[in-house]
Design a protein around this motif. Structure first.
Motif, PDB file in Angstrom:
ATOM      1  N   THR A   2       0.834  -1.204   0.000  1.00  0.00           N
ATOM      2  CA  THR A   2       0.000   0.000   0.000  1.00  0.00           C
ATOM      3  C   THR A   2       0.869   1.254   0.000  1.00  0.00           C
ATOM      4  O   THR A   2       2.060   1.214   0.317  1.00  0.00           O
ATOM      5  CB  THR A   2      -0.909   0.036   1.239  1.00  0.00           C
ATOM      6  OG1 THR A   2      -0.098   0.228   2.399  1.00  0.00           O
ATOM      7  CG2 THR A   2      -1.715  -1.250   1.366  1.00  0.00           C
ATOM      8  N   TYR A   4       0.584   3.591   2.144  1.00  0.00           N
ATOM      9  CA  TYR A   4       0.947   3.805   3.550  1.00  0.00           C
ATOM     10  C   TYR A   4       2.206   3.013   3.893  1.00  0.00           C
ATOM     11  O   TYR A   4       3.103   3.508   4.581  1.00  0.00           O
ATOM     12  CB  TYR A   4      -0.206   3.390   4.469  1.00  0.00           C
ATOM     13  CG  TYR A   4      -1.436   4.250   4.295  1.00  0.00           C
ATOM     14  CD1 TYR A   4      -1.506   5.512   4.877  1.00  0.00           C
ATOM     15  CD2 TYR A   4      -2.527   3.809   3.544  1.00  0.00           C
ATOM     16  CE1 TYR A   4      -2.638   6.314   4.731  1.00  0.00           C
ATOM     17  CE2 TYR A   4      -3.649   4.598   3.382  1.00  0.00           C
ATOM     18  CZ  TYR A   4      -3.702   5.849   3.974  1.00  0.00           C
ATOM     19  OH  TYR A   4      -4.807   6.656   3.818  1.00  0.00           O
ATOM     20  N   GLU A  10       0.862   4.022   9.349  1.00  0.00           N
ATOM     21  CA  GLU A  10      -0.406   3.309   9.426  1.00  0.00           C
ATOM     22  C   GLU A  10      -1.448   4.019   8.568  1.00  0.00           C
ATOM     23  O   GLU A  10      -1.284   5.193   8.212  1.00  0.00           O
ATOM     24  CB  GLU A  10      -0.894   3.236  10.882  1.00  0.00           C
ATOM     25  CG  GLU A  10       0.041   2.486  11.812  1.00  0.00           C
ATOM     26  CD  GLU A  10       0.165   1.013  11.460  1.00  0.00           C
ATOM     27  OE1 GLU A  10      -0.837   0.434  10.980  1.00  0.00           O
ATOM     28  OE2 GLU A  10       1.250   0.445  11.656  1.00  0.00           O
ATOM     29  N   SER A  11      -2.529   3.320   8.255  1.00  0.00           N
ATOM     30  CA  SER A  11      -3.566   3.888   7.389  1.00  0.00           C
ATOM     31  C   SER A  11      -4.334   5.034   8.047  1.00  0.00           C
ATOM     32  O   SER A  11      -5.010   5.793   7.362  1.00  0.00           O
ATOM     33  CB  SER A  11      -4.542   2.799   6.944  1.00  0.00           C
ATOM     34  OG  SER A  11      -5.141   2.200   8.088  1.00  0.00           O
ATOM     35  N   ASP A  12      -4.228   5.143   9.380  1.00  0.00           N
ATOM     36  CA  ASP A  12      -4.911   6.250  10.063  1.00  0.00           C
ATOM     37  C   ASP A  12      -3.943   7.369  10.459  1.00  0.00           C
ATOM     38  O   ASP A  12      -4.233   8.194  11.327  1.00  0.00           O
ATOM     39  CB  ASP A  12      -5.645   5.735  11.304  1.00  0.00           C
ATOM     40  CG  ASP A  12      -4.700   5.074  12.308  1.00  0.00           C
ATOM     41  OD1 ASP A  12      -3.500   4.879  11.972  1.00  0.00           O
ATOM     42  OD2 ASP A  12      -5.155   4.743  13.420  1.00  0.00           O
ATOM     43  N   LEU A  55      -1.249  10.805  -0.637  1.00  0.00           N
ATOM     44  CA  LEU A  55      -1.662  10.786   0.768  1.00  0.00           C
ATOM     45  C   LEU A  55      -1.631  12.167   1.432  1.00  0.00           C
ATOM     46  O   LEU A  55      -2.305  12.373   2.447  1.00  0.00           O
ATOM     47  CB  LEU A  55      -0.792   9.806   1.571  1.00  0.00           C
ATOM     48  CG  LEU A  55      -0.889   8.338   1.146  1.00  0.00           C
ATOM     49  CD1 LEU A  55      -0.011   7.471   2.037  1.00  0.00           C
ATOM     50  CD2 LEU A  55      -2.334   7.847   1.172  1.00  0.00           C
ATOM     51  N   ARG A  61      -6.470  11.208  -1.157  1.00  0.00           N
ATOM     52  CA  ARG A  61      -6.329  10.173  -0.123  1.00  0.00           C
ATOM     53  C   ARG A  61      -7.665   9.473   0.129  1.00  0.00           C
ATOM     54  O   ARG A  61      -7.718   8.248   0.268  1.00  0.00           O
ATOM     55  CB  ARG A  61      -5.801  10.800   1.171  1.00  0.00           C
ATOM     56  CG  ARG A  61      -5.598   9.779   2.280  1.00  0.00           C
ATOM     57  CD  ARG A  61      -5.039  10.422   3.540  1.00  0.00           C
ATOM     58  NE  ARG A  61      -4.883   9.444   4.605  1.00  0.00           N
ATOM     59  CZ  ARG A  61      -4.435   9.728   5.822  1.00  0.00           C
ATOM     60  NH1 ARG A  61      -4.074  10.974   6.132  1.00  0.00           N
ATOM     61  NH2 ARG A  61      -4.329   8.776   6.736  1.00  0.00           N
ATOM     62  N   ASP A  65      -8.361   5.574  -0.397  1.00  0.00           N
ATOM     63  CA  ASP A  65      -8.863   4.724   0.691  1.00  0.00           C
ATOM     64  C   ASP A  65     -10.121   3.983   0.278  1.00  0.00           C
ATOM     65  O   ASP A  65     -10.278   2.784   0.572  1.00  0.00           O
ATOM     66  CB  ASP A  65      -9.144   5.567   1.943  1.00  0.00           C
ATOM     67  CG  ASP A  65      -7.864   6.032   2.630  1.00  0.00           C
ATOM     68  OD1 ASP A  65      -6.788   5.490   2.299  1.00  0.00           O
ATOM     69  OD2 ASP A  65      -7.952   6.928   3.490  1.00  0.00           O
ATOM     70  N   GLU A  69     -10.301   0.027  -0.154  1.00  0.00           N
ATOM     71  CA  GLU A  69     -11.247  -0.753   0.647  1.00  0.00           C
ATOM     72  C   GLU A  69     -12.096  -1.659  -0.240  1.00  0.00           C
ATOM     73  O   GLU A  69     -12.306  -2.836   0.063  1.00  0.00           O
ATOM     74  CB  GLU A  69     -12.144   0.182   1.459  1.00  0.00           C
ATOM     75  CG  GLU A  69     -13.063  -0.556   2.412  1.00  0.00           C
ATOM     76  CD  GLU A  69     -13.907   0.393   3.256  1.00  0.00           C
ATOM     77  OE1 GLU A  69     -14.727  -0.118   4.032  1.00  0.00           O
ATOM     78  OE2 GLU A  69     -13.744   1.613   3.128  1.00  0.00           O
TER      79      GLU A  69
END
Length: 196
Positions: A2, A4, A10-12, A55, A61, A65, A69
């Motif tokens: 990914t 990230y 991290e994705s968050d 990102l 972004r 995402d 997903e």
């Protein structure tokens, strides 16, 4: 991998975390800092820049995402379906192998019951398209079982033969008494002292 993961966050991750991660990764993989590995560093540096460009932009972004997903859901569904197919194929293969094994055991038992030895059982199974190792195991097991049954049967017959002489005179007397109707009473009187 990914975007990230490319930046090592991290994705968050927050925007500040993404910026710090980008600076660290860019310094690490800048072609000027990797003499002798320029081609590899240039490729890694380009991937880092592309990841940061997406990102660090809120709109891009969010799109990334959402698409990621959706792709993850699709991949998970495909993976689950593939696993189910593989498990179904394994179950079918096990069923077929079990049926084949049972069929081979029945054949071996039939030939063993007919008095054939272990080598004959092995040869018969090979002739029925049974793999050599399996044929050997079945032939060994069936032959051992047959020998065990034979030994048990012989032991029972020997035990009955030892007990037979003790019973035989009484049985012979009973047979004699049944042949001579008038002798029945005297047989029982003589045996048990019964008076009629």
């Amino acid at each position: 991998m990914t975007l990230y993961a490319t930046l090592g966050v991290e994705s968050d991750a927050t925007l500040d975390e993404i910026k710090r991660a980008y600076r660290r990764a860019a310094m690490k993989w800048h072609p000027d800092r990797n003499p002798g590995r320029e081609a590899e560093a240039h490729l890694a540096f380009q991937e880092i820049r592309d990841a940061y460009a997406i990102l660090s932009d809120e709109t891009q972004r969010r799109v990334y995402d959402d698409v990621f997903e959706q792709e993850m859901h699709r991949w998970q569904a495909e993976h689950a379906a593939q696993e189910e197919q593989e498990q179904a194929a394994q179950r079918e293969a096990q069923r077929v192998a079990q049926e084949h094994y049972e069929k081979m055991v029945v054949i071996a038992m039939r030939f063993a019951d007919a008095g054939h030895n272990r080598d004959v059982l092995f040869g018969v199974l090979l002739g029925r398209d049974c793999e050599a190792e399996l044929a050997g195991r079945i032939a060994d097991s069936v032959w051992a079982l047959q020998e065990s049954r034979k030994a048990h049967s012989e032991a029972e017959e020997a035990a009955q033969a030892e007990a037979a002489p003790e019973i035989a005179p009484e049985q012979d007397a009973a047979k004699q008494a049944s042949r001579h109707p008038g002798a029945f009473e005297s047989f029982w009187q003589g045996l048990f002292g019964i008076r009629t």
